[in-house]
Design a protein around this motif. Structure first.
Motif, PDB file in Angstrom:
ATOM      1  N   LEU A 120       2.864  48.742 117.995  1.00  0.00           N
ATOM      2  CA  LEU A 120       3.690  48.087 119.004  1.00  0.00           C
ATOM      3  C   LEU A 120       3.110  48.271 120.399  1.00  0.00           C
ATOM      4  CD1 LEU A 120       7.333  49.086 117.929  1.00  0.00           C
ATOM      5  CD2 LEU A 120       6.008  47.084 117.236  1.00  0.00           C
ATOM      6  N   ALA A 121       3.447  47.336 121.272  1.00  0.00           N
ATOM      7  CA  ALA A 121       3.211  47.481 122.703  1.00  0.00           C
ATOM      8  C   ALA A 121       4.544  47.849 123.335  1.00  0.00           C
ATOM      9  CB  ALA A 121       2.673  46.184 123.294  1.00  0.00           C
TER      10      ALA A 121
ATOM     11  N   LEU B 262       2.320  44.025 117.620  1.00  0.00           N
ATOM     12  CA  LEU B 262       0.934  43.578 117.699  1.00  0.00           C
ATOM     13  C   LEU B 262       0.308  43.398 116.327  1.00  0.00           C
ATOM     14  CD1 LEU B 262      -0.226  45.993 120.539  1.00  0.00           C
ATOM     15  CD2 LEU B 262       0.646  43.649 120.784  1.00  0.00           C
ATOM     16  N   LYS B 263       0.623  44.299 115.419  1.00  0.00           N
ATOM     17  CA  LYS B 263       0.014  44.262 114.085  1.00  0.00           C
ATOM     18  C   LYS B 263       0.881  45.066 113.130  1.00  0.00           C
ATOM     19  CE  LYS B 263      -3.815  43.040 111.779  1.00  0.00           C
ATOM     20  NZ  LYS B 263      -4.342  41.656 111.711  1.00  0.00           N
ATOM     21  N   ARG B 264       0.940  44.629 111.893  1.00  0.00           N
ATOM     22  CA  ARG B 264       1.637  45.411 110.878  1.00  0.00           C
ATOM     23  C   ARG B 264       0.899  45.266 109.562  1.00  0.00           C
ATOM     24  NH1 ARG B 264       7.285  42.153 109.715  1.00  0.00           N
ATOM     25  NH2 ARG B 264       6.531  40.041 110.077  1.00  0.00           N
TER      26      ARG B 264
ATOM     27  N   ARG C  13      -5.274  55.313 101.919  1.00  0.00           N
ATOM     28  CA  ARG C  13      -5.958  54.410 102.846  1.00  0.00           C
ATOM     29  C   ARG C  13      -5.318  54.351 104.226  1.00  0.00           C
ATOM     30  NH1 ARG C  13      -8.033  48.890 101.824  1.00  0.00           N
ATOM     31  NH2 ARG C  13      -9.357  49.687 103.486  1.00  0.00           N
ATOM     32  N   ILE C  14      -4.317  55.199 104.494  1.00  0.00           N
ATOM     33  CA  ILE C  14      -3.610  55.136 105.773  1.00  0.00           C
ATOM     34  C   ILE C  14      -4.565  55.289 106.949  1.00  0.00           C
ATOM     35  CG2 ILE C  14      -2.012  56.407 107.277  1.00  0.00           C
ATOM     36  CD1 ILE C  14      -0.243  56.853 104.817  1.00  0.00           C
ATOM     37  N   ILE C  15      -5.430  56.282 106.901  1.00  0.00           N
ATOM     38  CA  ILE C  15      -6.323  56.529 108.037  1.00  0.00           C
ATOM     39  C   ILE C  15      -7.272  55.348 108.230  1.00  0.00           C
ATOM     40  CG2 ILE C  15      -8.136  58.033 108.944  1.00  0.00           C
ATOM     41  CD1 ILE C  15      -6.738  60.372 107.590  1.00  0.00           C
ATOM     42  N   ASP C  16      -7.802  54.802 107.135  1.00  0.00           N
ATOM     43  CA  ASP C  16      -8.676  53.634 107.239  1.00  0.00           C
ATOM     44  C   ASP C  16      -7.937  52.446 107.858  1.00  0.00           C
ATOM     45  OD1 ASP C  16     -10.817  54.963 106.143  1.00  0.00           O
ATOM     46  OD2 ASP C  16     -10.385  54.306 104.094  1.00  0.00           O
ATOM     47  N   LYS C  17      -6.703  52.224 107.425  1.00  0.00           N
ATOM     48  CA  LYS C  17      -5.931  51.089 107.948  1.00  0.00           C
ATOM     49  C   LYS C  17      -5.652  51.256 109.436  1.00  0.00           C
ATOM     50  CE  LYS C  17      -5.191  48.432 104.287  1.00  0.00           C
ATOM     51  NZ  LYS C  17      -3.849  48.016 103.830  1.00  0.00           N
ATOM     52  N   ILE C  18      -5.339  52.481 109.859  1.00  0.00           N
ATOM     53  CA  ILE C  18      -5.089  52.718 111.283  1.00  0.00           C
ATOM     54  C   ILE C  18      -6.376  52.573 112.082  1.00  0.00           C
ATOM     55  CG2 ILE C  18      -4.404  54.465 112.975  1.00  0.00           C
ATOM     56  CD1 ILE C  18      -2.385  55.492 110.936  1.00  0.00           C
ATOM     57  N   ARG C  19      -7.479  53.048 111.532  1.00  0.00           N
ATOM     58  CA  ARG C  19      -8.759  52.925 112.228  1.00  0.00           C
ATOM     59  C   ARG C  19      -9.116  51.448 112.446  1.00  0.00           C
ATOM     60  NH1 ARG C  19     -11.447  56.219 109.254  1.00  0.00           N
ATOM     61  NH2 ARG C  19     -11.339  58.029 110.625  1.00  0.00           N
ATOM     62  N   GLN C  20      -8.737  50.591 111.521  1.00  0.00           N
ATOM     63  CA  GLN C  20      -9.029  49.169 111.658  1.00  0.00           C
ATOM     64  C   GLN C  20      -8.244  48.510 112.788  1.00  0.00           C
ATOM     65  OE1 GLN C  20      -8.249  47.590 107.743  1.00  0.00           O
ATOM     66  NE2 GLN C  20      -9.922  48.754 106.819  1.00  0.00           N
ATOM     67  N   LEU C  21      -7.199  49.181 113.292  1.00  0.00           N
ATOM     68  CA  LEU C  21      -6.424  48.652 114.420  1.00  0.00           C
ATOM     69  C   LEU C  21      -7.142  48.856 115.757  1.00  0.00           C
ATOM     70  CD1 LEU C  21      -2.878  50.017 113.446  1.00  0.00           C
ATOM     71  CD2 LEU C  21      -3.815  47.738 112.980  1.00  0.00           C
ATOM     72  N   GLN C  22      -8.215  49.660 115.762  1.00  0.00           N
ATOM     73  CA  GLN C  22      -8.915  50.016 116.993  1.00  0.00           C
ATOM     74  C   GLN C  22      -9.929  48.936 117.377  1.00  0.00           C
ATOM     75  OE1 GLN C  22      -8.630  54.833 117.044  1.00  0.00           O
ATOM     76  NE2 GLN C  22     -10.299  54.019 115.810  1.00  0.00           N
ATOM     77  N   ILE C  23      -9.399  47.774 117.734  1.00  0.00           N
ATOM     78  CA  ILE C  23     -10.249  46.640 118.084  1.00  0.00           C
ATOM     79  C   ILE C  23     -10.613  46.696 119.568  1.00  0.00           C
ATOM     80  CG2 ILE C  23      -9.237  45.246 116.253  1.00  0.00           C
ATOM     81  CD1 ILE C  23      -7.601  43.793 118.379  1.00  0.00           C
ATOM     82  N   GLU C  24     -11.366  45.720 120.025  1.00  0.00           N
ATOM     83  CA  GLU C  24     -11.821  45.702 121.414  1.00  0.00           C
ATOM     84  C   GLU C  24     -10.647  45.708 122.394  1.00  0.00           C
ATOM     85  OE1 GLU C  24     -14.587  42.919 124.384  1.00  0.00           O
ATOM     86  OE2 GLU C  24     -14.320  42.396 122.268  1.00  0.00           O
ATOM     87  N   GLU C  25     -10.732  46.570 123.395  1.00  0.00           N
ATOM     88  CA  GLU C  25      -9.664  46.671 124.383  1.00  0.00           C
ATOM     89  C   GLU C  25      -9.522  45.349 125.129  1.00  0.00           C
ATOM     90  OE1 GLU C  25      -8.111  49.768 127.866  1.00  0.00           O
ATOM     91  OE2 GLU C  25      -9.876  50.217 126.633  1.00  0.00           O
ATOM     92  N   GLY C  26      -8.266  44.902 125.268  1.00  0.00           N
ATOM     93  CA  GLY C  26      -7.974  43.629 125.906  1.00  0.00           C
ATOM     94  C   GLY C  26      -7.731  42.504 124.921  1.00  0.00           C
TER      95      GLY C  26
ATOM     96  N   TYR D 105      -5.485  42.630 122.362  1.00  0.00           N
ATOM     97  CA  TYR D 105      -4.075  42.540 121.997  1.00  0.00           C
ATOM     98  C   TYR D 105      -3.289  41.923 123.150  1.00  0.00           C
ATOM     99  CZ  TYR D 105      -4.601  45.571 117.869  1.00  0.00           C
ATOM    100  OH  TYR D 105      -4.954  46.096 116.652  1.00  0.00           O
ATOM    101  N   PHE D 106      -2.394  40.978 122.801  1.00  0.00           N
ATOM    102  CA  PHE D 106      -1.539  40.343 123.792  1.00  0.00           C
ATOM    103  C   PHE D 106      -0.089  40.396 123.313  1.00  0.00           C
ATOM    104  CE2 PHE D 106      -5.623  38.635 124.876  1.00  0.00           C
ATOM    105  CZ  PHE D 106      -5.559  38.370 126.232  1.00  0.00           C
ATOM    106  N   SER D 107       0.817  40.530 124.276  1.00  0.00           N
ATOM    107  CA  SER D 107       2.252  40.473 123.992  1.00  0.00           C
ATOM    108  C   SER D 107       2.892  39.502 124.964  1.00  0.00           C
ATOM    109  CB  SER D 107       2.881  41.869 124.134  1.00  0.00           C
ATOM    110  OG  SER D 107       4.273  41.824 123.885  1.00  0.00           O
ATOM    111  N   ASP D 108       3.420  38.414 124.447  1.00  0.00           N
ATOM    112  CA  ASP D 108       4.000  37.349 125.290  1.00  0.00           C
ATOM    113  C   ASP D 108       3.009  36.876 126.345  1.00  0.00           C
ATOM    114  OD1 ASP D 108       6.496  37.338 123.983  1.00  0.00           O
ATOM    115  OD2 ASP D 108       7.192  39.014 125.199  1.00  0.00           O
ATOM    116  N   GLY D 109       1.737  36.769 125.955  1.00  0.00           N
ATOM    117  CA  GLY D 109       0.714  36.256 126.844  1.00  0.00           C
ATOM    118  C   GLY D 109       0.132  37.259 127.816  1.00  0.00           C
ATOM    119  N   VAL D 110       0.607  38.509 127.768  1.00  0.00           N
ATOM    120  CA  VAL D 110       0.120  39.548 128.674  1.00  0.00           C
ATOM    121  C   VAL D 110      -0.791  40.492 127.901  1.00  0.00           C
ATOM    122  CG1 VAL D 110       0.773  41.457 130.206  1.00  0.00           C
ATOM    123  CG2 VAL D 110       2.226  39.404 130.053  1.00  0.00           C
TER     124      VAL D 110
END
Length: 236
Positions: free
Chosen positions: A33-34, A51-53, A60-73, A75-80
């Motif tokens: 969440l943001a 943002l993602k679920r 596989r929990i740690i692998d799945k969480i690590r995959q959330l670490q995408i390039e900063e900027g 992720y957007f929430s309501d266009g922000v």
């Protein structure tokens, strides 16, 4: 630079080891969440922008969480654009039942087709079903908010109070950003407390803290990000 979701991998591993092992029909539900409240300067419009679920086996929990670490900027929430300081990741400590969720998904999609709903997202329908379909209710989750900033004193008082109405070995405490979660392992409640524990816990609220009886709640993930400069952790 990428978003940093995993703050302390050793604590995250400890948390994953603490989670119950799953049955073949079960997985955990994880959501990123943001949260506006953790960094209002970001300009987010809503406090809980999803943002993602994902769902995951325990392994596989740690692998799945690590995959959330995408390039900063990215992720957007309501266009922000979402800042690192807004991020928080949560998990359902009670497993979800994929079999029952599958049946619910079939029904929900059928209902939408019968109503000629041309805009529904089958992936969202399935994830909504998984989120709301509990398999085994192993934990009852208490969300404690403190009314003063003297956290250490307030935590000590709450722990003393709850240990007067429940045996200590059924309780797990997770320090969170601004409060505390207390997980009650229902299978470990001693016979002396089993009859009246719920009614006694309801009465615990006082001037120092407030208790929300969430029951089957999402829990901030130990060792991961929860707002600016904080990561949840176990306390004794």
């Amino acid at each position: 630079m990428n978003y940093k979701i995993i703050i302390n991998e050793e604590k995250l591993k400890q948390f994953v080891n603490w989670l119950p092992d799953l049955l073949p029909n079960e997985q955990y539900y994880i959501t990123l969440l943001a949260r506006k409240k953790y960094y209002p300067e970001s300009g987010l419009k809503a406090d809980k922008g999803q943002l993602k679920r994902v769902t995951s086996t325990k392994e596989r929990i740690i692998d799945k969480i690590r995959q959330l670490q995408i390039e900063e900027g990215a992720y957007f929430s309501d266009g922000v654009a979402v800042c690192q300081e807004n991020l928080a990741v949560y998990i359902t400590p009670n497993p979800r039942d994929l079999y029952l969720a599958g049946l619910k998904t079939i029904k929900d999609i059928t209902d939408k087709v019968m109503k000629s709903d041309l805009q529904y997202n089958p992936q969202s329908v399935a994830l909504n079903a998984i989120q709301t379909t509990t398999s085994r209710k192993l934990f009852f989750d208490l969300d404690i908010d403190f009314n003063t900033n003297d956290f250490e004193t307030n935590i000590a008082k709450f722990k003393t109070d709850i240990c007067n109405v429940l045996n200590r070995d059924c309780l797990t405490f997770v320090r969170t950003n601004g409060g505390l979660h207390c997980l009650i392992n229902l299978q470990d409640i001693h016979s002396d407390y089993i009859k009246n524990w719920y009614q006694n816990v309801v009465k615990l609220a006082c001037d120092e803290y407030e208790v929300t009886m969430n029951g089957d709640n999402v829990l901030p993930v130990v060792g991961c990000v929860q707002g600016k400069d904080f990561s949840p952790y176990f306390i004794e």
